[in-house]
Design a protein around this motif. Structure first.
Motif, PDB file in Angstrom:
ATOM      1  N   GLU A 230       0.927  -1.058  -0.164  1.00 47.33           N
ATOM      2  CA  GLU A 230       0.109   0.068   0.072  1.00 47.33           C
ATOM      3  C   GLU A 230       0.724   1.192  -0.082  1.00 47.33           C
ATOM      4  OE1 GLU A 230       0.921  -1.015   4.438  1.00 47.33           O
ATOM      5  OE2 GLU A 230       0.242  -2.160   2.500  1.00 47.33           O
ATOM      6  N   LEU A 231       2.080   1.207   0.124  1.00 51.00           N
ATOM      7  CA  LEU A 231       3.148   2.342   0.186  1.00 51.00           C
ATOM      8  C   LEU A 231       3.687   2.763  -1.286  1.00 51.00           C
ATOM      9  CD1 LEU A 231       5.084   1.624   3.500  1.00 51.00           C
ATOM     10  CD2 LEU A 231       3.069   3.145   3.257  1.00 51.00           C
ATOM     11  N   CYS A 232       3.259   1.710  -2.168  1.00 47.89           N
ATOM     12  CA  CYS A 232       3.802   2.066  -3.661  1.00 47.89           C
ATOM     13  C   CYS A 232       3.439   3.291  -4.117  1.00 47.89           C
ATOM     14  CB  CYS A 232       3.528   0.992  -4.309  1.00 47.89           C
ATOM     15  SG  CYS A 232       4.629  -0.726  -4.004  1.00 47.89           S
ATOM     16  N   LEU A 233       4.167   3.714  -5.122  1.00 49.87           N
ATOM     17  CA  LEU A 233       3.718   4.986  -5.692  1.00 49.87           C
ATOM     18  C   LEU A 233       2.968   4.739  -7.131  1.00 49.87           C
ATOM     19  CD1 LEU A 233       6.689   7.380  -5.458  1.00 49.87           C
ATOM     20  CD2 LEU A 233       4.835   7.136  -3.883  1.00 49.87           C
ATOM     21  N   SER A 234       2.051   5.263  -7.533  1.00 50.50           N
ATOM     22  CA  SER A 234       1.521   5.273  -8.864  1.00 50.50           C
ATOM     23  C   SER A 234       2.110   5.738  -9.815  1.00 50.50           C
ATOM     24  CB  SER A 234       0.006   5.658  -8.957  1.00 50.50           C
ATOM     25  OG  SER A 234       0.218   7.064  -8.713  1.00 50.50           O
ATOM     26  N   SER A 235       1.982   5.378 -11.146  1.00 53.95           N
ATOM     27  CA  SER A 235       2.805   6.046 -12.268  1.00 53.95           C
ATOM     28  C   SER A 235       2.489   7.713 -12.462  1.00 53.95           C
ATOM     29  CB  SER A 235       2.244   5.698 -13.516  1.00 53.95           C
ATOM     30  OG  SER A 235       0.846   5.712 -13.687  1.00 53.95           O
ATOM     31  N   GLU A 236       1.247   7.867 -12.081  1.00 49.30           N
ATOM     32  CA  GLU A 236       1.195   9.556 -11.997  1.00 49.30           C
ATOM     33  C   GLU A 236       1.948  10.046 -10.744  1.00 49.30           C
ATOM     34  OE1 GLU A 236      -2.349   7.263 -13.789  1.00 49.30           O
ATOM     35  OE2 GLU A 236      -1.389   7.212 -11.961  1.00 49.30           O
ATOM     36  N   GLU A 237       2.031   9.386  -9.725  1.00 46.20           N
ATOM     37  CA  GLU A 237       2.814   9.922  -8.557  1.00 46.20           C
ATOM     38  C   GLU A 237       4.407   9.997  -8.888  1.00 46.20           C
ATOM     39  OE1 GLU A 237       0.338   9.007  -4.787  1.00 46.20           O
ATOM     40  OE2 GLU A 237       1.028   7.341  -5.632  1.00 46.20           O
ATOM     41  N   LEU A 238       4.939   9.007  -9.672  1.00 44.82           N
ATOM     42  CA  LEU A 238       6.404   8.894 -10.043  1.00 44.82           C
ATOM     43  C   LEU A 238       6.464  10.170 -11.013  1.00 44.82           C
ATOM     44  CD1 LEU A 238       6.381   5.123 -10.446  1.00 44.82           C
ATOM     45  CD2 LEU A 238       7.902   6.404  -8.893  1.00 44.82           C
TER      46      LEU A 238
END
Length: 397
Positions: A230-238
């Motif tokens: 759940e701590l992973c970033l989405s492509s938009e956040e990257l």
């Protein structure tokens, strides 16, 4: 203006003796290491320009998403094995070594190791809980050390991942380093929870005020006993992370480092380029720090690390495996395929858990490889740093 402020900070906030040592041992020798690395690549040889040594898997913290198994009797590298590896590395013009763990300050022979190698430069990745006055005085006396302190946001965000009180203790360590004018940095893992907090001028300024000269951003990867996907970033956040880094680099008088994008904004996996392999606490030679699997060990070929790495079909095939699939992080994008790759190679699981089963249970996620959305460095200083230090591979910023 930012550069003038940064260089002024370096002149007034860091000991001149330590700055000169860093310039000679880290920067100048690092450039020679890269030149030798390029020559090896041209000859088809495999050996990185710097090394990671996980001195021990003992740790005083239990962070969410950590890949190091620190339960039970800890494993630690033997001092003689490390020294032999460093001697072999020196013949290849490699003098920069990152010491990590676990917690490297729990390695009882830490100062002895560093003192025996005054012509090497050491970056110690630490949780910052052991930076008392005595240890910091030792860092200053030895002079060839730059601590990199892991802090993941302000108190609430950091402590929710690393444990209650860890932020306060790490900040006290920063203050002690600042007091003794040590060249040091802070490492921040960007997660879903701290994204809006750590990519701000307020956060960066906080560590400038504490005397840090560089801030190293990592992207969270769900590996370990408690992977916390759940701590992973989405492509938009990257993509937003990339944009914010470029903006902050123009404003803040501190070096802001990522290991993910080259000067053209293209994704890079340092491990897939052979830029750095990880020597685990059990002596394993792992493809990268989060991947606790191996086919070779530090003591193979009577400790001839160059021969072991250069002749490793496993490490070479790992590079091909990654390069055939992505420029980004294969752990995030292709975990199940990665598990099958390790099983085909009958790789040793040195995680202390069931690493391949963890990978098989993981879902594919976005990494920093964002085809068609590359954003080049827009500040000449960082373009120069990336091209000079790793000729566009981006492993140092």
């Amino acid at each position: 203006m930012m550069l003038l402020k940064f260089f002024w900070r370096g002149m007034t906030e860091v000991s001149w003796r330590l700055s000169f040592k860093a310039l000679r041992l880290w920067v100048v020798k690092g450039l020679f290491a890269l030149r030798s690395y390029r020559h090896r690549i041209q000859k088809g040889e495999l050996f990185p320009p710097f090394l990671f040594f996980a001195l021990t898997n003992a740790c005083n913290l239990r962070c969410r998403g950590c890949w190091v198994e620190s339960q039970g009797t800890p494993d630690s590298l033997k001092l003689n094995d490390i020294e032999k590896a460093m001697e072999v590395a020196a013949k290849q013009k490699v003098f920069f070594h990152t010491l990590l763990g676990g917690e490297p300050f729990l390695y009882p022979q830490l100062w002895e190791l560093i003192a025996k190698h005054p012509e090497c430069y050491f970056q110690i990745i630490t949780n910052g809980q052991f930076l008392d006055a005595q240890n910091v005085r030792t860092i200053r006396r030895l002079g060839n050390i730059s601590p990199l302190i892991s802090i993941d946001g302000f108190a609430h965000s950091n402590d929710s991942r690393r444990g209650s009180g860890s932020f306060r203790q790490a900040v006290e360590g920063c203050r002690e380093l600042q007091k003794q004018r040590i060249l040091y940095g802070v490492a921040t893992v960007v997660t879903q929870e701290n994204f809006e907090e750590v990519l701000t001028e307020e956060y960066v300024q906080n560590f400038i005020d504490l005397g840090a000269m560089y801030l190293w951003f990592y992207v969270f990867r769900p590996v370990g006993k408690n992977p916390s996907p759940e701590l992973c970033l989405s492509s938009e956040e990257l993509l937003e992370l990339r944009c914010r880094l470029l903006e902050l680099r123009r404003k803040m008088p501190i070096i802001l480092i990522d290991t993910y994008w080259n000067a053209a904004g293209e994704a890079v996996c340092p491990a897939a380029k052979g830029l750095g392999f990880h020597i685990g606490a059990k002596g394993s030679i792992d493809p990268c720090p989060p991947l606790s699997v191996c086919r070779e060990f530090l003591t193979d070929h009577d400790g001839d690390l160059f021969k072991t790495i250069n002749e490793s079909a496993f490490l070479r095939e790992f590079q091909k495996f990654v390069n055939d699939r992505t420029k980004g992080c294969v752990i995030l994008e292709h975990p199940k395929e990665l598990a099958r790759f390790f099983e085909v190679w009958n790789a040793y699981d040195v995680s202390g858990r069931f690493f391949c089963e963890e990978l098989k249970a993981s879902e594919s996620r976005s990494s920093h490889h964002l085809p068609g959305k590359e954003i080049p460095e827009d500040f000449w200083f960082y373009r120069l740093l990336k091209k000079m230090l790793f000729f566009g591979m981006g492993a140092y910023g």
